[in-house]
Design an enzyme around this catalytic site. Sequence first.
Site, PDB file in Angstrom:
ATOM      1  N   TYR A 150       0.805  -1.213   0.000  1.00 16.63           N
ATOM      2  CA  TYR A 150       0.000   0.000   0.000  1.00 16.63           C
ATOM      3  C   TYR A 150       0.850   1.281   0.000  1.00 16.63           C
ATOM      4  O   TYR A 150       0.321   2.384   0.117  1.00 16.63           O
ATOM      5  CB  TYR A 150      -0.979  -0.005   1.188  1.00 16.63           C
ATOM      6  CG  TYR A 150      -2.120  -0.993   1.021  1.00 16.63           C
ATOM      7  CD1 TYR A 150      -1.915  -2.225   0.413  1.00 16.63           C
ATOM      8  CD2 TYR A 150      -3.404  -0.713   1.468  1.00 16.63           C
ATOM      9  CE1 TYR A 150      -2.940  -3.141   0.259  1.00 16.63           C
ATOM     10  CE2 TYR A 150      -4.436  -1.618   1.321  1.00 16.63           C
ATOM     11  CZ  TYR A 150      -4.197  -2.831   0.718  1.00 16.63           C
ATOM     12  OH  TYR A 150      -5.222  -3.733   0.576  1.00 16.63           O
ATOM     13  N   LYS A 200       3.321 -15.099   4.581  1.00  9.62           N
ATOM     14  CA  LYS A 200       3.492 -16.049   3.481  1.00  9.62           C
ATOM     15  C   LYS A 200       4.991 -16.192   3.263  1.00  9.62           C
ATOM     16  O   LYS A 200       5.502 -16.047   2.147  1.00  9.62           O
ATOM     17  CB  LYS A 200       2.763 -15.499   2.234  1.00  9.62           C
ATOM     18  CG  LYS A 200       2.722 -16.430   1.049  1.00  9.62           C
ATOM     19  CD  LYS A 200       1.715 -17.550   1.178  1.00  9.62           C
ATOM     20  CE  LYS A 200       1.822 -18.515   0.012  1.00  9.62           C
ATOM     21  NZ  LYS A 200       0.971 -19.699   0.150  1.00  9.62           N
ATOM     22  N   ASP A 237      -2.893 -18.078   3.193  1.00 11.72           N
ATOM     23  CA  ASP A 237      -3.920 -18.823   2.453  1.00 11.72           C
ATOM     24  C   ASP A 237      -4.620 -19.844   3.351  1.00 11.72           C
ATOM     25  O   ASP A 237      -5.846 -19.914   3.408  1.00 11.72           O
ATOM     26  CB  ASP A 237      -3.350 -19.466   1.174  1.00 11.72           C
ATOM     27  CG  ASP A 237      -1.995 -20.110   1.368  1.00 11.72           C
ATOM     28  OD1 ASP A 237      -1.416 -19.987   2.469  1.00 11.72           O
ATOM     29  OD2 ASP A 237      -1.494 -20.756   0.426  1.00 11.72           O
ATOM     30  N   ASP A 261      -6.145  -6.523   5.319  1.00 10.17           N
ATOM     31  CA  ASP A 261      -7.304  -5.955   4.636  1.00 10.17           C
ATOM     32  C   ASP A 261      -8.221  -7.078   4.148  1.00 10.17           C
ATOM     33  O   ASP A 261      -9.434  -7.093   4.394  1.00 10.17           O
ATOM     34  CB  ASP A 261      -6.789  -5.115   3.448  1.00 10.17           C
ATOM     35  CG  ASP A 261      -7.856  -4.209   2.859  1.00 10.17           C
ATOM     36  OD1 ASP A 261      -8.973  -4.181   3.386  1.00 10.17           O
ATOM     37  OD2 ASP A 261      -7.550  -3.529   1.850  1.00 10.17           O
ATOM     38  N   ASP A 265     -12.162  -8.478   5.686  1.00  5.55           N
ATOM     39  CA  ASP A 265     -13.391  -8.583   4.894  1.00  5.55           C
ATOM     40  C   ASP A 265     -13.904 -10.021   4.933  1.00  5.55           C
ATOM     41  O   ASP A 265     -15.111 -10.271   5.047  1.00  5.55           O
ATOM     42  CB  ASP A 265     -13.157  -8.168   3.427  1.00  5.55           C
ATOM     43  CG  ASP A 265     -13.347  -6.666   3.198  1.00  5.55           C
ATOM     44  OD1 ASP A 265     -13.027  -5.882   4.117  1.00  5.55           O
ATOM     45  OD2 ASP A 265     -13.803  -6.272   2.107  1.00  5.55           O
TER      46      ASP A 265
HETATM   47 MG    MG Z   1     -10.838  -3.207   2.817  1.00  5.37          MG
END
Ligand code: MG
Length: 365
Positions: A150, A200, A237, A261, A265
């Site tokens: 980001y 990861k 994962d 992030d 969700d």
């Molecule tokens: Mg989001």
Amino acid sequence: MLRQSLLQLKAARSMSTATKTSLKIGLIPADGVGKEVIPAAQQAIAALGSDIPKPEFIPLIAGFETFTRTGVALPEETVQILKEECDCALFGSVSSPSKKVVGYSSPIVALRKELDLYANVRPVLSVAPTPEETPAVDLVVVRENTECLYIKQEQSSNGPNGREARATRLITERASSRIGKMAFELALHRPAKQVTIIHKSNVLSVTDGLFRETVRAVPLGAEGRYDGVKILEQLVDSAVYKLFRDPREFDVMVAPNLYGDILSDAAAALVGSLGLVPSVNAGDNFVMGEPVHGSAPDIAGKNIANPIASIRSAALMLRHMGYAKGADRIDAAVDTVVREGQFATPDVGGKSTTQEVVDAITRLI
Ligand code: MG
Ligand code: NAI
């Protein structure tokens, strides 16, 4: 349980809350449903009365609409007022386009950086049918908020295979260490006292390797403070797989920005709707509540957005600042409304409008 424990770590260094006579709260609804859910959170705070200093709401602008009108997504004045006048803030959601728009960059990503809000703390909690029952989901995603992919250092060029695009991913020891510390502090105050590091590093052994190692090292420098906290780790994962198989395996999940992030969700789906899940962006000197969801263009302007994520974000923000009593009253009112089910927006199977849900909650507050 979560609510009693969440972020009490900050209460200690909260901004001399006892002596304040007013609480200046910056409101940045930004785009889409943000314009419906931030006023909802404002109404919930206003309903509190004497449990917090008198709230003073300061309307501020940012977002894609602001960009199309003014050419700037995050006006300097907004940042300045937040820094110089506000005690805390509530942010709605922005409608960032999926295609590159010259001159535009997401104001929420910029704000988190400007205010050094390095932790995005996202509790995901299912509402039990009765207060006695154990919730099926009770976890906190602690997302690093300032780096990873980001940082938006992307380039494209032409190569032998046509156009090529590259992104730089930044992981630093400093950011990983402070987010790790936040995760351990949160875990200390939770019944399960468990931190799972999400990474990861089997593939990204340098970047995720640094994140993993640094978070693991946090207890080593803490003079036994985190002795009671169990440390686990999980590849991102399979973490998603486990999350869907049995969310009770997780307590505090600490992750670099992008994984955090996505995970939050995903976790939101387990409790029924993105419209229920709150967060705070927290730094050492400022806190900004923000629902986990985006601007929901599919339902914006229809008065059907679920206001609960934002109302709970307001509670989380107040709790973070040491106003536990006010936060408890908001959360208790939301719990009752969700449990009774008489007022619910369509995303959770109801037929109520945003305002009807807000009214039901504020009546109880
Ligand atoms: Mg989001
Ligand atoms: P989204 O979170 O806006 O929506 C995903 C789904 O959840 C949609 O079906 C939406 O109707 C539903 N939903 C979201 N909030 C809800 C609420 N309060 N009540 C009921 N249902 C709700 O994600 P999407 O569609 O991927 O992104 C839309 C826009 O939001 C994009 O421009 C994206 O860039 C932006 N976005 C902004 C964020 C922020 O401001 N922090 C975070 C995520 C996305």
